[in-house]
Motif scaffolding. Structure first.
Motif, PDB file in Angstrom:
ATOM      1  N   VAL A   6      45.253  32.433  38.794  1.00 33.88           N
ATOM      2  CA  VAL A   6      44.217  32.935  37.894  1.00 33.88           C
ATOM      3  C   VAL A   6      44.176  32.084  36.616  1.00 33.88           C
ATOM      4  O   VAL A   6      45.210  31.852  35.994  1.00 33.88           O
ATOM      5  N   ASN A  10      40.475  35.135  32.540  1.00 34.29           N
ATOM      6  CA  ASN A  10      40.413  36.301  33.427  1.00 34.29           C
ATOM      7  C   ASN A  10      41.092  37.478  32.719  1.00 34.29           C
ATOM      8  O   ASN A  10      42.219  37.345  32.244  1.00 34.29           O
ATOM      9  N   GLN A  49      49.295  36.447  37.361  1.00 36.84           N
ATOM     10  CA  GLN A  49      48.738  35.104  37.572  1.00 36.84           C
ATOM     11  C   GLN A  49      48.229  34.882  38.993  1.00 36.84           C
ATOM     12  O   GLN A  49      47.559  33.887  39.258  1.00 36.84           O
ATOM     13  N   ASN A  51      46.608  37.494  40.303  1.00 36.66           N
ATOM     14  CA  ASN A  51      45.635  38.591  40.286  1.00 36.66           C
ATOM     15  C   ASN A  51      46.202  39.922  40.763  1.00 36.66           C
ATOM     16  O   ASN A  51      45.478  40.735  41.321  1.00 36.66           O
ATOM     17  N   SER A  99      48.434  28.999  34.308  1.00 31.86           N
ATOM     18  CA  SER A  99      47.097  29.569  34.087  1.00 31.86           C
ATOM     19  C   SER A  99      46.335  28.845  32.985  1.00 31.86           C
ATOM     20  O   SER A  99      45.137  29.078  32.809  1.00 31.86           O
ATOM     21  N   VAL A 180      41.505  30.372  40.365  1.00 30.65           N
ATOM     22  CA  VAL A 180      40.330  31.249  40.322  1.00 30.65           C
ATOM     23  C   VAL A 180      39.894  31.339  38.870  1.00 30.65           C
ATOM     24  O   VAL A 180      40.721  31.621  38.003  1.00 30.65           O
TER      25      VAL A 180
END
Ligand code: NI
Length: 182
Positions: A6, A10, A49, A51, A99, A180
């Motif tokens: 992630v 986010n 990290q 999700n 991240s 992501v």
């Protein structure tokens, strides 16, 4: 299984993670987290990290230490950890985060800590960590509290990373691992 990581921006990275039900089978998740961390050449990875808003992180501080270093590296999973105490002389060390690729900053943290946690077989432990291993634990523990290392930056340093953070959240910073974006 390798999870995508992630990226900054986010909302899960800013949320407090939730305790895992004691006794839950987490072995696959722990193995996947080690695999994901190693694939990205990281020294630590927290569940948010990938999700998952769970209180779990893995570390491997071996890669941070020179072969002749006095300190021994630690490769371990920490489940539902509680930071009981931090002590010793604070020292500055340059941190980064999977991240937040390509951003590094010197952060000052206490040298030692005592942590209570469960291992992946649900044995309760209380252990002292110091040096670079303590540093990785502090960084990963922060992830479970929704805190990122860049949150400690102030003034000019904070302004200097701002445009980079915007680029990361827009997916404009290429990485060797899959991410992501928000
Ligand atoms: Ni991190």
């Amino acid at each position: 299984m390798i999870y995508p990581i992630v990226a900054y921006g986010n909302p899960i990275l800013k949320k407090e993670a939730e305790e895992i039900e004691e006794g839950d089978d987490i072995k696959t998740l722990v193995a996947d987290m080690f695999q994901t961390m190693e694939h990205a050449s990281g020294v630590g990875l927290a569940a948010p990290q990938i999700n998952k808003g769970l209180r779990l992180f893995v570390i491997d501080s071996n890669h941070m230490l020179d072969e002749d270093a006095e300190e021994k590296g630690v490769r371990k999973a920490f489940i539902n950890p509680i930071l009981l105490d931090e002590y010793g002389n604070p020292f500055a060390f340059e941190e980064g985060c999977l991240s937040i690729p390509e951003v590094r900053a010197e952060i000052s943290r206490p040298e030692k800590l005592t942590l209570e946690y469960f291992d992946e077989d649900w044995n309760l432990k209380e252990e002292e960590f110091s040096g670079l291993t303590a540093r990785v634990i502090q960084h990963e523990y922060d992830h479970l509290e929704g805190i990122l290392f860049i949150d400690y930056l102030k003034g000019l340093k904070k302004r200097m990373v701002k445009s980079k953070l915007i680029d990361i959240s827009k997916g404009k910073v290429p990485t060797d691992y899959r991410m992501v974006y928000p």
